[in-house]
Scaffold this active site. Sequence first.
Site, mmCIF file in Angstrom:
data_model
loop_
_atom_site.group_PDB
_atom_site.id
_atom_site.type_symbol
_atom_site.label_atom_id
_atom_site.label_comp_id
_atom_site.label_asym_id
_atom_site.label_seq_id
_atom_site.Cartn_x
_atom_site.Cartn_y
_atom_site.Cartn_z
ATOM 1 N N LYS A 122 -38.878 -39.580 -71.885
ATOM 2 C CA LYS A 122 -37.410 -39.528 -71.832
ATOM 3 C C LYS A 122 -36.820 -40.076 -73.132
ATOM 4 O O LYS A 122 -35.868 -39.510 -73.678
ATOM 5 C CB LYS A 122 -36.897 -40.321 -70.615
ATOM 6 C CG LYS A 122 -37.161 -39.601 -69.301
ATOM 7 C CD LYS A 122 -36.928 -40.462 -68.069
ATOM 8 C CE LYS A 122 -37.416 -39.716 -66.822
ATOM 9 N NZ LYS A 122 -37.294 -40.484 -65.568
ATOM 10 N N GLN A 128 -36.232 -46.159 -63.215
ATOM 11 C CA GLN A 128 -37.438 -45.377 -62.948
ATOM 12 C C GLN A 128 -38.052 -45.806 -61.618
ATOM 13 O O GLN A 128 -38.239 -46.993 -61.360
ATOM 14 C CB GLN A 128 -38.437 -45.560 -64.109
ATOM 15 C CG GLN A 128 -39.663 -44.664 -64.021
ATOM 16 C CD GLN A 128 -39.348 -43.172 -64.153
ATOM 17 O OE1 GLN A 128 -38.404 -42.779 -64.831
ATOM 18 N NE2 GLN A 128 -40.137 -42.347 -63.496
ATOM 19 N N ASP A 164 -29.564 -39.364 -62.649
ATOM 20 C CA ASP A 164 -30.677 -38.906 -61.811
ATOM 21 C C ASP A 164 -30.170 -38.128 -60.607
ATOM 22 O O ASP A 164 -30.954 -37.432 -59.943
ATOM 23 C CB ASP A 164 -31.469 -40.120 -61.285
ATOM 24 C CG ASP A 164 -32.754 -40.363 -62.052
ATOM 25 O OD1 ASP A 164 -33.306 -39.397 -62.606
ATOM 26 O OD2 ASP A 164 -33.202 -41.524 -62.075
HETATM 27 N N1 GUN Z 1 -39.845 -41.105 -60.427
HETATM 28 C C1 GUN Z 1 -40.330 -39.843 -60.266
HETATM 29 N N2 GUN Z 1 -39.396 -38.945 -60.626
HETATM 30 C C2 GUN Z 1 -38.313 -39.639 -61.007
HETATM 31 C C3 GUN Z 1 -37.033 -39.258 -61.506
HETATM 32 O O1 GUN Z 1 -36.679 -38.078 -61.629
HETATM 33 N N3 GUN Z 1 -36.189 -40.282 -61.796
HETATM 34 C C4 GUN Z 1 -36.522 -41.590 -61.630
HETATM 35 N N4 GUN Z 1 -35.612 -42.508 -61.924
HETATM 36 N N5 GUN Z 1 -37.694 -41.970 -61.186
HETATM 37 C C5 GUN Z 1 -38.592 -40.996 -60.875
#
Ligand code: GUN
Length: 291
Positions: free
Chosen positions: A52, A96, A119
């Site tokens: 990211k 996350q 998200d």
């Molecule tokens: N863990 C697995 N996929 C995601 C996601 O799209 N966003 C976040 N914040 N955590 C994750």
Amino acid sequence: MTLIDGKATSEQIKQEIAVEVAARISQGEKRPHLAAILVGHDGGSETYVANKVKACEVCGFKSTLIRYEDDVTEDVLLQKIDELNNDKDVDGFIVQLPLPRHINEQHIIEAIDYRKDVDGFHPVNVGRMSIGLPCFVSATPAGILELLRRYDIPTSGKKCVILGRSNIVGKPMATLMMQKHTPGDATVTVCHSHSTNLVEECRQADILIAAMGQPNFVKADMVKEGAVVIDVGTTRVPDATRKSGFKLTGDVKFDEVAPKCSFITPVPGGVGPMTICSLMMNTLKAAKHLF
Ligand code: GUN
């Protein structure tokens, strides 16, 4: 059979975003800023967050990574979320997942200002999506929609079967595929661990979206000739022959299923790169204050 190249598509979209960001900056707008909170040292989460941060650089965004050890308290995280909610320079942020067991994920998600929830996990965004209002859509389903759109895959009136009912993928995917929109307008069935006729349902699917996290679950005899197959699985299966020690494995037995498909996504290089790309699109949307 057409292989859906999520990697190439995501690179192209990131370039499109970079062009738009450069234009905005030349017009005196601020640089979009994404912050990420990472707790602990889970291998998958470390990789996702590093990717990211890298994607932010490509798009011309500012990024901030905030790290905590596994023993961080919920209060400390909530305090940081409050700070980010009120930080005018931060357009959007993510926490996350998964979080350590002593932290209530739902408390954390609901503490995020939904206007910065890139998200799309906050109940306000989930609710707005379900009634078709402007919102942040969860990154993986948004990425899949973008692939369907860019590959001109017809969805209207098609039978779409989704395997898995997670809050992050299965449920929002079902909502989006049934919405009065393109892509969308599909007749949607969601199958899960308690479905009794899963194989029969899959065989009838024009579009099959596998998102249950069971490596190689979908076999050739579960897929209709000419179907579109989208594989969301990314399980790390141990593999001693690889330097990393694992092989990223999808939910679809690719080699035997691919010859029957009109379109199929590979793993890796299909849905995965699009997920991060959707997060970038959501961050740009946050920076533009579109709602
Ligand atoms: N863990 C697995 N996929 C995601 C996601 O799209 N966003 C976040 N914040 N955590 C994750």
